[in-house]
Design a protein around this motif. Structure first.
Motif, PDB file in Angstrom:
ATOM      1  N   GLY A   9      76.143  76.261  11.920  1.00 39.03           N
ATOM      2  CA  GLY A   9      76.867  77.427  11.106  1.00 39.03           C
ATOM      3  C   GLY A   9      77.138  78.541  12.109  1.00 39.03           C
ATOM      4  O   GLY A   9      76.797  78.555  13.424  1.00 39.03           O
ATOM      5  N   LEU A  18      84.493  73.987  10.803  1.00 38.64           N
ATOM      6  CA  LEU A  18      83.042  73.890  11.015  1.00 38.64           C
ATOM      7  C   LEU A  18      82.409  72.795  10.494  1.00 38.64           C
ATOM      8  O   LEU A  18      82.718  72.446   9.486  1.00 38.64           O
ATOM      9  CB  LEU A  18      82.420  75.099  10.599  1.00 38.64           C
ATOM     10  N   LEU A  20      78.634  71.277   9.611  1.00 38.53           N
ATOM     11  CA  LEU A  20      77.295  71.575   9.397  1.00 38.53           C
ATOM     12  C   LEU A  20      76.426  70.402   9.591  1.00 38.53           C
ATOM     13  O   LEU A  20      76.685  69.214   9.103  1.00 38.53           O
ATOM     14  CB  LEU A  20      76.867  72.054   8.069  1.00 38.53           C
ATOM     15  N   ARG A  38      75.201  76.344  -1.651  1.00 41.28           N
ATOM     16  CA  ARG A  38      75.598  77.650  -0.777  1.00 41.28           C
ATOM     17  C   ARG A  38      75.467  78.796  -1.624  1.00 41.28           C
ATOM     18  O   ARG A  38      75.544  78.670  -2.963  1.00 41.28           O
ATOM     19  CB  ARG A  38      77.265  77.675  -0.215  1.00 41.28           C
ATOM     20  N   THR A  90      82.530  82.272   2.994  1.00 42.36           N
ATOM     21  CA  THR A  90      81.329  82.909   3.543  1.00 42.36           C
ATOM     22  C   THR A  90      79.850  82.871   2.489  1.00 42.36           C
ATOM     23  O   THR A  90      80.158  83.141   1.532  1.00 42.36           O
ATOM     24  CB  THR A  90      81.723  84.477   3.905  1.00 42.36           C
ATOM     25  N   TYR A  93      74.653  78.322   3.576  1.00 45.92           N
ATOM     26  CA  TYR A  93      74.703  76.735   3.186  1.00 45.92           C
ATOM     27  C   TYR A  93      73.322  76.337   3.287  1.00 45.92           C
ATOM     28  O   TYR A  93      72.724  76.162   4.449  1.00 45.92           O
ATOM     29  CB  TYR A  93      75.842  76.224   4.071  1.00 45.92           C
ATOM     30  N   VAL A 112      77.146  80.854   7.462  1.00 48.49           N
ATOM     31  CA  VAL A 112      78.735  80.690   7.687  1.00 48.49           C
ATOM     32  C   VAL A 112      79.518  81.714   7.320  1.00 48.49           C
ATOM     33  O   VAL A 112      79.493  82.370   6.175  1.00 48.49           O
ATOM     34  CB  VAL A 112      79.202  79.183   6.854  1.00 48.49           C
TER      35      VAL A 112
END
Length: 116
Positions: A9, A18, A20, A38, A90, A93, A112
């Motif tokens: 993150g 991104l 994870l 999330r 946003t 997560y 995130v």
């Protein structure tokens, strides 16, 4: 002890990507479906994506075509590759391990933030 530990993150610009990662220990990894949830600001926790032990995947409509879930049964890891990120992505997560007969296990979460 069962442990799910997320990483990857951070802060990313809109349109960015991104990845994870989550490593599991203390479980027979291949027997569990894995997933990512999330929880964004002021929102309920929601399912993002899941993957079964047979590699069947499921995605929430709001991430379909942008996110991809995968697993590595040798390394006991599950991944969430995120692209075309939006500010509304946003959230914290969470990695989860799921089996139909048992309560799920949860990781601690990774933040995130999508912002310019």
């Amino acid at each position: 002890q069962v442990q799910l530990v997320e990483s990857g993150g951070g802060l990313v610009q809109p349109g960015g990507s991104l990845r994870l990662s989550c490593v599991a220990s203390g479980i027979i990894f291949r027997s569990y479906a894995m997933g990512w949830y999330r929880q964004g600001p002021g929102k309920q926790r929601e399912l993002v994506a899941s993957i079964t032990s047979g590699d069947n995947t499921n995605y929430a409509d709001f991430v379909k075509g942008r996110f991809s879930i995968s697993r590595d049964n040798v390394k006991n890891m599950v991944y969430l590759q995120m692209s075309s990120l939006k500010p509304e992505d946003t959230a914290v997560y969470y990695c989860t391990a799921m089996r139909s007969i048992s309560p799920p296990f949860w990781g601690q979460g990774t933040q995130v933030t999508v912002s310019s």
